[in-house]
Motif scaffolding. Structure first.
Motif, short mmCIF file in Angstrom:
data_model
loop_
_atom_site.label_atom_id
_atom_site.label_comp_id
_atom_site.label_asym_id
_atom_site.label_seq_id
_atom_site.Cartn_x
_atom_site.Cartn_y
_atom_site.Cartn_z
N GLU A 1 -3.41 -6.47 -8.64
CA GLU A 1 -3.84 -6.19 -7.36
C GLU A 1 -2.86 -6.66 -6.37
O GLU A 1 -2.76 -5.87 -5.65
N CYS B 1 1.07 6.64 -7.28
CA CYS B 1 0.09 7.40 -7.61
C CYS B 1 0.65 9.12 -7.62
O CYS B 1 0.28 9.66 -8.47
N GLU C 1 -4.06 2.10 -12.09
CA GLU C 1 -4.56 2.01 -13.56
C GLU C 1 -5.82 3.10 -13.60
O GLU C 1 -6.09 3.36 -14.70
N GLN C 2 -6.72 3.28 -12.33
CA GLN C 2 -7.89 3.85 -12.42
C GLN C 2 -7.47 5.59 -12.66
O GLN C 2 -8.27 6.15 -13.46
N GLU C 3 -6.55 6.05 -12.04
CA GLU C 3 -6.25 7.43 -12.11
C GLU C 3 -5.15 7.71 -13.37
O GLU C 3 -5.29 8.78 -13.93
N GLN D 1 0.86 -1.17 0.03
CA GLN D 1 0.08 -0.19 0.07
C GLN D 1 1.00 1.19 -0.01
O GLN D 1 0.62 2.37 -0.66
N VAL E 1 -4.08 -1.03 -8.56
CA VAL E 1 -5.53 -0.80 -9.07
C VAL E 1 -5.74 0.61 -9.12
O VAL E 1 -6.13 1.06 -9.96
N ARG E 2 -5.19 1.31 -7.93
CA ARG E 2 -5.84 2.88 -8.11
C ARG E 2 -4.65 3.41 -9.19
O ARG E 2 -5.36 4.43 -10.00
N SER F 1 1.78 1.58 -3.59
CA SER F 1 0.46 1.94 -4.19
C SER F 1 0.29 3.52 -4.03
O SER F 1 0.11 4.40 -5.12
N ASP F 2 0.32 4.24 -2.87
CA ASP F 2 0.21 5.42 -2.69
C ASP F 2 1.24 6.30 -3.25
O ASP F 2 0.99 7.37 -3.94
#
Length: 617
Positions: free
Chosen positions: A339, A321, A347-349, A314, A344-345, A317-318
Motif C-alpha cells: 500500500e 502499471c 498486484e491486481q493487474e 501515485q 495495490v493496482r 503506481s500509474d
C-alpha cells in the motif's frame, strides 16, 4: 463523572500492579475507548494498538517494569504502553511538533527501554539486555514483543539462533494477528498454555531427561507437543514454546506470564490477537485503520475524500502499471509495503509479476539481482529509510555486477510525523558513492514520470528518489514514454545573482527565493552523473553557486559539486544547503523545513548572509 475512572488512576505500572485482577477487563475496556478517542483527534497508528491492549496490560501487570525490560518490535503498537507509563495526558501531542513520538524512544521515558521503528530488532536487543543482566548478576527479565510480520525478517531468526544457546532470562512474545492458525477457544487451550508454562511441566522435563536421556526426551516431547501446538520450529531453536493462547483473554495471559516468569532459559509465548480489536470499523478493515489521519470515531474514515493532489507515489503506481503492459519483462518487488509504495493496482493487474517478499529488504535486492541476471527487469519499490537495511546487497549483488535493477525510492527527504526513524535523509549520501549507479531526483510529478521512464530504459543500476506527498502540480502526460538525456540538467530561471542548483522538489522553494535574489535556478535532475558541462558554465558566470537538497549535507549532492569545482584554478564560492548533522524530530513537513531553513525564506536568508553574496550585492 469521568469517562475513564479506572484508567485515570494509572500513571505508572506500579499502580496497575496494585489493582485486583478482576478490575483489569474494565481497564482494558477504558483503555481501548481512550485509544480510539485519542487517535481520532491526532492521527497515528490505530489497528495495531487496538490489538495489543490486553497484552500490554498483562505484561506490565506481571513484570516489574521498568526494572524488567520490555522491547517492542517496530513500536507502532505501543500507545497503550505509553498511556500506562505516565504519558496519558500527552497523547494529545502524539506525533506532533514538540510532542511525544509514535514509537518508543529512550529519551522519552525510562519505560522505553529501546528505540524501535524499523522491524525485527526486538529479539536481538532484548537478548543483549538479558545477557547483560546475567553477567551483572541481576534478577531481571527481558521481553521482546514481535509481530508475525516482523518475524519474516532474517534478523529475527539470527537472534533466535543466538538466543537458543544461552540460558539468559529472555521471553519472546509472538503477537500473531495474521498467521493462518485458528484462534484458540475454550478451557483446553488455557489449561495447555498454563501446563506448558508451569513449574510442574518444567520439572517433568528435567526428571525425564535424567531417566531417558535428553535426546530421547526431546524427541518424545516434540512429538507430543507437535500434535497440539505449532511450536516445533521454535523448540528447534532452543526455546520452550508455549501457546498459542488468546491475546485478548487476560485470564489466559496473566497466569501464563506469571508461570513463565519463574522459568529458566529462553521462553517463547505465542499469542493470537486481532488488529482493530474492539472497534468494529477497524476490525472490518484493519489496513485502512493502520495509519490514520484525524477522523470522526463514530462515522469512521471517509474514503474518496482526498485532497485531489496527485502524490509522487501515485505517479509511480500509474507508471509501473503502464510500463508492465509495454514490457513483459517488468516485475515489481516490495518488502511488505504494497500500500505505502503504491503497488495495490499492480498486484491486481499483474499478480504473476508482483512479489511481496515480506520484511526482508536484503533478500528483496538480491532476489532482484537474480531476476536481472536472467533477463528480467526488476523494479524494487522501497522507502528510503528501509533501503538502508540492504546496503551491502545493493553494492555487492547489484552495483558490482552492474545489473539493471531499478530502485523506486519513496519517502526521500523529511516525511513528517513518523520522525527521525523514517526520514529519508541519507540516500543521496549513500547512493552517490556507489560505482555504476545512476541517481535521479525529480522536482515534480511530470519529472518523476520522465525519470521512471529513463531509469527503466537503462542497462545499469538506477534509483529514482522522490518525496512523500504531492508535488507542484505539473502532471504527467498519459502514456508518455519520453526519456531524459542521462546526466543533463535544465536551467529554469536565468539571473545575474547566485546560481541555485536544486536536486529534487526543493526546486520550487528555490524559485520563490530567486526573485528577491535575482538568482539563476537550475533543476539538476541527476545527482549522478552530474551535469559537468552545465556546472562549468555556471561557475564561469556566477560568483556564488548554491546547492540545494533535502538530504544530509555531509556527502550529499552538494559535496559532489564541491569535488568537481575544487579542480578549477579559480572556483566560485559554494554554499551547500541541506539537512544538518543531527537527527530531526517528528512534526509537520512544512514546519520541519522551516526549522532547518530549507523553506523559501530560509534559503533566501542563508544566501543573503553568505560573504560572496554580500560582496557582490
Amino acid at each position: 463523572m469521568s469517562t475513564y475512572p479506572l484508567l485515570e488512576t494509572i500513571d505508572a505500572p506500579a499502580q496497575l500492579r496494585e489493582l485486583d485482577r478482576r478490575q483489569l477487563p474494565q481497564l482494558a475496556e477504558e483503555l481501548r475507548a481512550f485509544l480510539v478517542e485519542s487517535v481520532s483527534r491526532t492521527g497515528g497508528h490505530l489497528s495495531s494498538n487496538l490489538g495489543t491492549v490486553e497484552l500490554t496490560i498483562a505484561l506490565h501487570y506481571v513484570f516489574n517494569t521498568p526494572d524488567d525490560r520490555i522491547v517492542w518490535d517496530v513500536g507502532h503498537q505501543t500507545y497503550s504502553h505509553k498511556i500506562l507509563t505516565g504519558r496519558r495526558n500527552r497523547m494529545t501531542t502524539l506525533r506532533q511538533y514538540d510532542g511525544i513520538s509514535g514509537f518508543p524512544r529512550r529519551c522519552e521515558s525510562e519505560y522505553d527501554t529501546f528505540g524501535t521503528a524499523h522491524s525485527s530488532t526486538s529479539i536481538s536487543a532484548a537478548l543483549g539486555m538479558a545477557v547483560a543482566a546475567r553477567q551483572r548478576g541481576l534478577d531481571r527479565h527481558a521481553v521482546a514483543v514481535i509481530g508475525d510480520g516482523a518475524m519474516s525478517a532474517g534478523m529475527a531468526f539470527e537472534a533466535l539462533n543466538n538466543a537458543g544457546v544461552t540460558d539468559a532470562p529472555l521471553l519472546v512474545v509472538l503477537n500473531d494477528n495474521e498467521m493462518s492458525i485458528s484462534p484458540p477457544v475454550g478451557a483446553l487451550t488455557k489449561i495447555l498454555a498454563r501446563m506448558l508454562s508451569g513449574r510442574t511441566y518444567a520439572a517433568a522435563r528435567r526428571a525425564s531427561a535424567k531417566v531417558l536421556g535428553s535426546s530421547i526426551t526431546r524427541r518424545v516431547e516434540e512429538h507430543v507437543k507437535g500434535l497440539v501446538t505449532p511450536g516445533t520450529l521454535f523448540e528447534e531453536f532452543g526455546f520452550n514454546y508455549i501457546g498459542p493462547i488468546d491475546g485478548h483473554d487476560l485470564d489466559a495471559l496473566i497466569p501464563t506470564l506469571q508461570n513463565i516468569r519463574n522459568l529458566q532459559g529462553p521462553q517463547f509465548l505465542h499469542v493470537i490477537t486481532r488488529k482493530g480489536q474492539g472497534y468494529k470499523l477497524a476490525e472490518a478493515n484493519p489496513t485502512l485503520y493502520h495509519g490514520v489521519g484525524k477522523f470522526d470515531q463514530a462515522a469512521g474514515i471517509q474514503t474518496g475524500k482526498g485532497s485531489g493532489k496527485l502524490t509522487f507515489t501515485q505517479v509511480f503506481s500509474d507508471w509501473i502499471c503502464d510500463a508492465a503492459v509495454r514490457d513483459p519483462r517488468l516485475v515489481a518487488i516490495t518488502p511488505a509495503m504494497r500500500e505505502g509504495s503504491g503497488l495495490v493496482r499492480f498486484e491486481q493487474e499483474h499478480p504473476d509479476r508482483y512479489f511481496d517478499v515480506g520484511i526482508a529488504e536484503q533478500h528483496a535486492l538480491t532476489f532482484a539481482a537474480g531476476l536481472a541476471c536472467e533477463g528480467q527487469k526488476p523494479v524494487v519499490a522501497i522507502y528510503s529509510t528501509f533501503l538502508q537495511r540492504a546496503y551491502d546487497q545493493l553494492i555487492h549483488d547489484i552495483a558490482l555486477q552492474n545489473l539493471p535493477v531499478m530502485l523506486a525510492v519513496d519517502r526521500g527527504g523529511l516525511v513528517g510525523a513518523d520522525g527521525a526513524t523514517h526520514h529519508g535523509v541519507f540516500d543521496l549520501s549513500y547512493l552517490l558513492c556507489i560505482p555504476n549507479m545512476v541517481v535521479m531526483t525529480p522536482s515534480d510529478e511530470r519529472e518523476c514520470q520522465l525519470m521512471l521512464n529513463t531509469a527503466f530504459s537503462l542497462d545499469c543500476p538506477t534509483a529514482v528518489r522522490y518525496p512523500r506527498g504531492g508535488g507542484a502540480g505539473n502532471l504527467p502526460e498519459a502514456g508518455s514514454q519520453e526519456v531524459l538525456p542521462v546526466g543533463k540538467g535544465r536551467v529554469i530561471r536565468e539571473g545575474k545573482g547566485p546560481a541555485i542548483l536544486a536536486f529534487g522538489s526543493l526546486l520550487h522553494e528555490a524559485l520563490q527565493a530567486a526573485d528577491t535574489l535575482d538568482a539563476a535556478v537550475v533543476d539538476m535532475r541527476f545527482a549522478k552523473p552530474l551535469d559537468v558541462e552545465l556546472i562549468e558554465i555556471l561557475a564561469d558566470r556566477h560568483q556564488l553557486l548554491v546547492t540545494l537538497e533535502e538530504n544530509a549535507t555531509i556527502s550529499g549532492a552538494g559535496s559532489e559539486v564541491a569535488r568537481l569545482l575544487e579542480s578549477r584554478a579559480r572556483p566560485p564560492a559554494l554554499l551547500r544547503l541541506g539537512l544538518p548533522d543531527h537527527f530531526i524530530d517528528h512534526g509537520d513537513q512544512a514546519q520541519l523545513l522551516r526549522d532547518v531553513k530549507l523553506d523559501a525564506q530560509g534559503i533566501q536568508r542563508r544566501i543573503q548572509a553568505h560573504p560572496a553574496y554580500i560582496v557582490n550585492s
